[in-house]
Design an enzyme around this catalytic site. Structure first.
Site, PDB file in Angstrom:
ATOM      1  N   PHE A 125     -11.616  62.903  70.547  1.00  0.00           N
ATOM      2  CA  PHE A 125     -11.097  63.120  71.906  1.00  0.00           C
ATOM      3  C   PHE A 125     -12.216  63.144  72.946  1.00  0.00           C
ATOM      4  CE2 PHE A 125     -11.810  67.232  73.966  1.00  0.00           C
ATOM      5  CZ  PHE A 125     -12.532  67.906  72.988  1.00  0.00           C
ATOM      6  N   LYS A 126     -13.473  63.337  72.539  1.00  0.00           N
ATOM      7  CA  LYS A 126     -14.543  63.403  73.537  1.00  0.00           C
ATOM      8  C   LYS A 126     -14.663  62.100  74.314  1.00  0.00           C
ATOM      9  CE  LYS A 126     -16.895  67.336  71.739  1.00  0.00           C
ATOM     10  NZ  LYS A 126     -16.107  67.540  70.490  1.00  0.00           N
ATOM     11  N   ASP A 127     -14.192  61.005  73.715  1.00  0.00           N
ATOM     12  CA  ASP A 127     -14.189  59.730  74.452  1.00  0.00           C
ATOM     13  C   ASP A 127     -13.351  59.818  75.732  1.00  0.00           C
ATOM     14  OD1 ASP A 127     -15.725  58.312  72.564  1.00  0.00           O
ATOM     15  OD2 ASP A 127     -13.950  57.756  71.399  1.00  0.00           O
TER      16      ASP A 127
END
Ligand SMILES: *Cc1c(COP(=O)(O)O)cnc(C)c1O
Length: 483
Positions: A125-127
């Site tokens: 999810f950091k993308d």
């Protein structure tokens, strides 16, 4: 929109979104927050329901960044949130949604779903935030004719998101330290296969802690830091937090028919960045019933939300688990929530976080403040390795869906907080491919591999092996920074 520090420095000064974009902590050691949260009107909420992800991101972000011209911001969000970037979907029809909602089933009268946040280039999810940050950095640096050299350390899970976000960006270089030959073949290949000339993978002859110590040593050399324009992109970065607010709105719209309904979210948590974004969405007026904080064995946050005691851990008490991106000893964004919980009283925040530094924590159990965590919707729970193996197996058998270890922690804890009639959305924070060992343990099969990752481990790799010595790292940076 003006930004203030949770510890009160610079009251009366003006800090715009662009001012705080490239920095980290405020100068008093506090974290930046908007002077007040923007509210979303009923009319806006109705209009936002049908927007594309990119246009929804524009609407949300523009409430926090009024110093960026609207047409520029819209171009940035449209360039960031595309089906080409978030292409690693496991069901072909949904890439254009960026964060597809995957319904699992009804349990205890609640519709249980996964919000897929891990279809970007590094499958985590950091993308979602980092890709926007890459474009924001390039835009802001270009306008002011500045450059930035990002220095970071990674044990494999977070550095890659920064590299994939910054690759090819003008004005930005990334120097990422990782422990030589200590990461999985997949993690190593994911980072080292990047051939972009502005990405420098440095394989340090040591362990992850050595990498972190070097980053600290270089950052503490203030002359070097200023000379070589060294910066970071860690999880306290405000733009990262605010970019994550968007998918709470998107998930809400996907799970409901009308804006009269309420939903709950469960968030696999470590540094409290992701769930802090949920808190902000709720403060803006999104009808969120509960924010469920899920931790693994590193249960600093669960302890706080069940007892009112915040007690940071030493390294001997910080466990290496099979959901490693949640292995934290203290939650670096937590201070943002504490500021709101205490009615935005910077003096008390300063005192409490001094207590954290001097005494290792604080206790709000006796004060009236702790009772208010429920008013903010927060509840919590924790999970163990056995729990996550069980959750992976159960979801696979029951719903024919493969989930990763972090999402499994979320699912386990979500099930403890279901309410009939209120949809429960579990944030899917990574894809199973990155955590093959536990998938094999749970399911006796290989994790699913999106098409773009076929043959990744066989690609040529570009990296530099250096000793665990800050001076030699500085020399390497200096030799590669030429404007
Ligand atoms: C970073 C990360 C988390 C924790 O998110 P925070 O914002 O630090 O709370 C959870 N799951 C995965 C897969 C992550 O990479």
């Amino acid at each position: 929109m003006n930004y203030i520090s949770t510890r009160g420095a610079g009251i009366g000064e003006r800090h715009t979104f662009s001012d705080i974009l490239l920095g980290g902590l405020a100068k008093d050691g506090g974290l930046y927050l908007p002077a007040e949260y923007p509210r979303v009107s009923a009319d806006e909420l109705a209009r936002w329901r049908t927007l594309s992800y990119a246009d929804l991101a524009f609407e949300v972000l523009s409430k926090f960044s009024d110093d960026i011209p609207a047409e520029d911001l819209r171009a940035l969000t449209r360039r960031t949130y595309t089906a080409e970037v978030y292409c690693n979907v496991r069901s072909s029809e949904s890439a254009a949604q960026i964060t597809p909602l995957k319904p699992l089933g009804v349990e205890s009268g609640a519709q249980l779903s996964l919000l897929e946040l891990s279809n970007g280039p590094t499958l985590a999810f950091k993308d979602m935030a980092m890709q926007l940050l890459g474009n924001l950095f390039e835009y802001t640096l270009g306008k002011t004719r500045q450059t930035l050299n990002i220095l970071g350390a990674t044990s494999g899970d977070t550095g890659s998101a920064a590299e994939y976000a910054m690759r090819g960006k003008k004005g930005v270089r990334v120097f990422m330290l990782s422990p030589n030959q200590k990461m999985s073949a997949f993690q190593t290949a994911q980072m080292y296969s990047l051939q972009d000339p502005n990405i420098f993978n440095i394989a340090v002859e040591g362990v992850f802690d050595d990498c972190q110590d070097i980053v600290k040593a270089v950052s503490n050399d203030h002359a070097f830091k200023a000379n070589y324009k060294i910066g970071t992109v860690n999880s306290i970065n405000w733009a990262r937090v605010v970019a994550q607010v968007v998918y709470y709105f998107k998930g809400y719209f996907a799970a409901t028919q009308s804006n009269d309904e309420r939903v709950s979210f469960t968030v696999p948590s470590g540094n409290f960045g992701n769930v802090c974004a949920g808190h902000i969405a709720r403060m803006m007026g999104l009808p969120i019933e509960k924010l469920v904080v899920a931790t693994n064995e590193n249960d600093v946050l669960d302890e706080f939300f069940t007892s009112g005691i915040y007690r940071v851990r030493g390294s001997a008490e910080t466990y290496h688990t099979s959901s490693p991106s949640m292995d934290i000893s203290k939650a670096s964004n937590f201070e943002r929530f504490v500021f709101d919980l205490l009615g935005r009283d910077p003096k008390r925040v300063l005192q409490l976080f001094r207590d954290v530094e001097e005494k290792g924590g604080f206790d709000l159990a006796a004060s009236g403040d702790f009772a208010r965590v429920r008013e903010f919707g927060f509840v919590s729970g924790s999970s163990t390795h056995a729990d996550r193996v069980e959750a992976i197996r159960d979801v696979y058998q029951r719903y024919n869906t493969m989930i990763d270890t972090h999402t499994a922690d979320g699912l386990k804890v979500a099930r403890e907080h279901l309410q009939a009639g209120i949809p429960m959305i579990v944030l899917e924070t990574a894809q199973p491919l990155k955590f093959g060992e536990t998938i094999r343990e749970a399911l006796a099969r290989e994790p699913e591999r999106p098409a773009a990752f076929a043959g990744l481990e066989a690609l040529p790799q570009r990296f530099e092996v250096l000793p665990a010595d800050a001076q030699q790292i500085k020399e390497f940076i200096a030799a590669n920074v030429r404007d």
